[in-house]
Design a protein around this motif. Structure first.
Motif, PDB file in Angstrom:
ATOM      1  N   PRO A 120       0.839  -1.210   0.000  1.00 32.53           N
ATOM      2  CA  PRO A 120       0.000   0.000   0.000  1.00 32.53           C
ATOM      3  C   PRO A 120       0.868   1.253   0.000  1.00 32.53           C
ATOM      4  N   PHE A 121       0.425   2.255  -0.728  1.00 29.32           N
ATOM      5  CA  PHE A 121       1.258   3.442  -0.920  1.00 29.32           C
ATOM      6  C   PHE A 121       1.583   4.121   0.409  1.00 29.32           C
ATOM      7  N   HIS A 122       0.631   4.132   1.349  1.00 31.03           N
ATOM      8  CA  HIS A 122       0.892   4.804   2.634  1.00 31.03           C
ATOM      9  C   HIS A 122       1.888   4.033   3.499  1.00 31.03           C
ATOM     10  N   LEU A 123       2.113   2.737   3.152  1.00 30.19           N
ATOM     11  CA  LEU A 123       3.105   1.938   3.873  1.00 30.19           C
ATOM     12  C   LEU A 123       4.444   1.874   3.140  1.00 30.19           C
ATOM     13  N   LEU A 124       4.555   2.609   2.031  1.00 30.71           N
ATOM     14  CA  LEU A 124       5.774   2.543   1.228  1.00 30.71           C
ATOM     15  C   LEU A 124       7.019   2.989   2.002  1.00 30.71           C
ATOM     16  N   PRO A 125       6.971   4.087   2.799  1.00 32.18           N
ATOM     17  CA  PRO A 125       8.178   4.455   3.566  1.00 32.18           C
ATOM     18  C   PRO A 125       8.647   3.347   4.514  1.00 32.18           C
ATOM     19  N   THR A 126       7.702   2.680   5.185  1.00 30.82           N
ATOM     20  CA  THR A 126       8.071   1.573   6.079  1.00 30.82           C
ATOM     21  C   THR A 126       8.686   0.421   5.292  1.00 30.82           C
ATOM     22  N   TYR A 127       8.100   0.126   4.132  1.00 35.86           N
ATOM     23  CA  TYR A 127       8.616  -0.951   3.280  1.00 35.86           C
ATOM     24  C   TYR A 127      10.044  -0.640   2.822  1.00 35.86           C
ATOM     25  N   ILE A 128      10.296   0.592   2.397  1.00 38.17           N
ATOM     26  CA  ILE A 128      11.629   0.984   1.936  1.00 38.17           C
ATOM     27  C   ILE A 128      12.631   0.891   3.093  1.00 38.17           C
ATOM     28  N   ARG A 129      12.209   1.311   4.306  1.00 38.91           N
ATOM     29  CA  ARG A 129      13.097   1.253   5.466  1.00 38.91           C
ATOM     30  C   ARG A 129      13.451  -0.198   5.803  1.00 38.91           C
ATOM     31  N   ASP A 130      12.444  -1.084   5.802  1.00 39.00           N
ATOM     32  CA  ASP A 130      12.702  -2.492   6.097  1.00 39.00           C
ATOM     33  C   ASP A 130      13.545  -3.135   5.002  1.00 39.00           C
ATOM     34  N   GLY A 131      13.277  -2.771   3.752  1.00 39.40           N
ATOM     35  CA  GLY A 131      14.070  -3.312   2.649  1.00 39.40           C
ATOM     36  C   GLY A 131      15.527  -2.884   2.740  1.00 39.40           C
ATOM     37  N   ALA A 132      15.753  -1.622   3.150  1.00 42.90           N
ATOM     38  CA  ALA A 132      17.125  -1.138   3.307  1.00 42.90           C
ATOM     39  C   ALA A 132      17.834  -1.876   4.444  1.00 42.90           C
ATOM     40  N   ALA A 133      17.105  -2.157   5.536  1.00 38.77           N
ATOM     41  CA  ALA A 133      17.702  -2.895   6.650  1.00 38.77           C
ATOM     42  C   ALA A 133      18.093  -4.304   6.229  1.00 38.77           C
ATOM     43  N   CYS A 134      17.236  -4.948   5.435  1.00 39.48           N
ATOM     44  CA  CYS A 134      17.562  -6.297   4.945  1.00 39.48           C
ATOM     45  C   CYS A 134      18.713  -6.240   3.950  1.00 39.48           C
ATOM     46  N   PHE A 135      18.718  -5.213   3.089  1.00 39.46           N
ATOM     47  CA  PHE A 135      19.795  -5.062   2.106  1.00 39.46           C
ATOM     48  C   PHE A 135      21.143  -4.891   2.797  1.00 39.46           C
ATOM     49  N   LEU A 136      21.165  -4.089   3.856  1.00 43.46           N
ATOM     50  CA  LEU A 136      22.404  -3.871   4.599  1.00 43.46           C
ATOM     51  C   LEU A 136      22.696  -4.997   5.586  1.00 43.46           C
ATOM     52  N   ASN A 137      21.693  -5.888   5.771  1.00 40.96           N
ATOM     53  CA  ASN A 137      21.840  -7.041   6.664  1.00 40.96           C
ATOM     54  C   ASN A 137      22.152  -6.600   8.091  1.00 40.96           C
ATOM     55  N   ILE A 138      21.362  -5.620   8.586  1.00 37.62           N
ATOM     56  CA  ILE A 138      21.561  -5.096   9.932  1.00 37.62           C
ATOM     57  C   ILE A 138      20.214  -5.036  10.640  1.00 37.62           C
TER      58      ILE A 138
END
Length: 391
Positions: free
Chosen positions: A267-285
């Motif tokens: 959902p578009f309103h959850l996009l910032p949370t999704y991007i933040r979680d995706g970045a955390a997984c990408f950085l593996n932290i």
């Protein structure tokens, strides 16, 4: 004295001698020009062959690494797509800045009309949006089959906009390439059943996405041809096309973000949370790193190889034509299928080859050989492309 010499044939002999020497010089010069042309032709064929081989290798690596990159980011494929899109803008413009200060990119190149680059970005964004929409519904086995319409679109658009004419062996060769890939992918995959079960709309939308991608490739070829005229025989640097095309693509992707996020189930309103979680997984932290083994190495490898593949594909397009670059990219499909039968890390159990893999690969190689029976055309800059819109 001269009439006597003429009667004796001495003057005539000298005249013949001078004429013969002149003929020898002319023939020698003509022979040198022909030899130089043949040498340049062979060198160009060798360069195109090397560029095509590099494109095939990088295309295979791109397909394999995309699958590997989604192992740690399996819950964040939309993040990976946006990382690649917006990351390219930063990297391409950084390289463009360096090349400009090194004198490789000139002010005249940067002053080229920007309207064609705007069209490139729009076509790439539309291709990505429609491809994502259809890919979310269609099975993975059916997409490579439908992707063979890309080659058909390339031929049609090249004839219409580049005024190219293809010989019968070239058309038959392209047809065999498409058939070979279809046989390779479809054998044992149940793709035909999947296509029947998905209805008509989603396959047509996927085919339309490949129309956008083919139009984008043909437009880039027109940009190279048109730039050669504006730069008085020079060629525009690859990173000028890549940088501005990627920037406009990112702009249109931003406009389409509400639509694209919905396609990936975010959902578009959850996009910032999704991007933040995706970045955390990408950085593996952080607490979300569980299950993200392989990051950030695998996603970074994919982004790097994907970038190299795009540059290689554009370089091949600049040297040859849209159809040749398409054939090189297509050849990577069966090679990537074979690569997945190897014991790759993070994949698990290797898959087995489809039953018709060898037959499909043989048909594909036969098609490539048949297409290559026709010598390469003149370099693209010698063609007369249609004028582009000025911007």
């Amino acid at each position: 004295m001269e009439p006597v010499l003429v009667r004796l044939g001495l003057v005539r002999r000298r005249t013949r001698g001078r004429g013969s020497a002149g003929a020898v010089v002319c023939c020698g010069a003509a022979g040198e020009r022909i030899g130089d042309a043949e040498g340049r032709g062979r060198a160009r064929v060798a360069k195109v062959a090397a560029a095509a081989a590099a494109t095939v290798v990088l295309g295979t690596g791109n397909r394999v690494l995309y699958k590997l990159a989604l192992v740690p980011l399996r819950d964040y494929p939309f993040f990976l797509a946006q990382l690649a899109t917006f990351g390219y803008v930063v990297v391409y413009f950084s390289i463009l800045y360096i090349r400009y200060h090194a004198g490789i990119v000139t002010h005249e190149m940067l002053s080229l009309p920007k309207t064609p680059f705007l069209a490139v970005g729009l076509l790439e964004a539309l291709g990505a949006a429609s491809g994502m929409a259809a890919g979310a519904v269609l099975s993975g086995a059916s997409i490579p089959i439908l992707s063979q319409t890309f080659l058909v679109w390339q031929l049609i658009l090249s004839v219409i906009f580049l005024r190219r004419r293809y010989k019968s062996n070239q058309l038959l060769g392209c047809l065999l390439v498409a058939i070979g890939v279809i046989i390779t992918v479809a054998s044992g995959s149940g793709a035909s059943v999947s296509l029947k079960g998905s209805g008509i709309f989603w396959p047509l939308l996927m085919i339309t996405s490949f129309l956008f991608q083919a139009a984008d490739t043909v437009l880039k070829e027109i940009i190279f041809l048109d730039a050669a005229k504006k730069l008085k025989g020079g060629t525009v640097d690859l990173f000028v096309v890549n940088s501005f095309g990627s920037a406009y693509q990112a702009f249109f992707i931003c406009l389409l973000l509400p639509f694209l996020s919905k396609l990936w189930g975010v959902p578009f309103h959850l996009l910032p949370t999704y991007i933040r979680d995706g970045a955390a997984c990408f950085l593996n932290i952080g607490s979300l790193s569980a299950g993200c083994e392989g990051a950030p190495l695998l996603p970074l490898l994919f982004v790097i190889v994907n970038m190299a593949f795009n540059i290689s594909l554009l370089h091949l397009l600049k040297m040859s034509s849209a159809v040749v670059s398409c054939l090189a990219s297509t050849f990577s499909v069966p090679l990537s299928i074979y690569a997945f039968t190897l014991p790759l890390p993070y994949i698990g159990v290797a898959s087995s080859l489809p039953a018709g893999f060898v037959a499909g690969a043989a048909v594909l190689v036969a098609g490539l050989f048949l297409y290559c029976l026709t010598p390469l055309q003149s370099p693209p800059e010698q063609s007369q492309p249609p004028q582009l819109l000025q911007g």
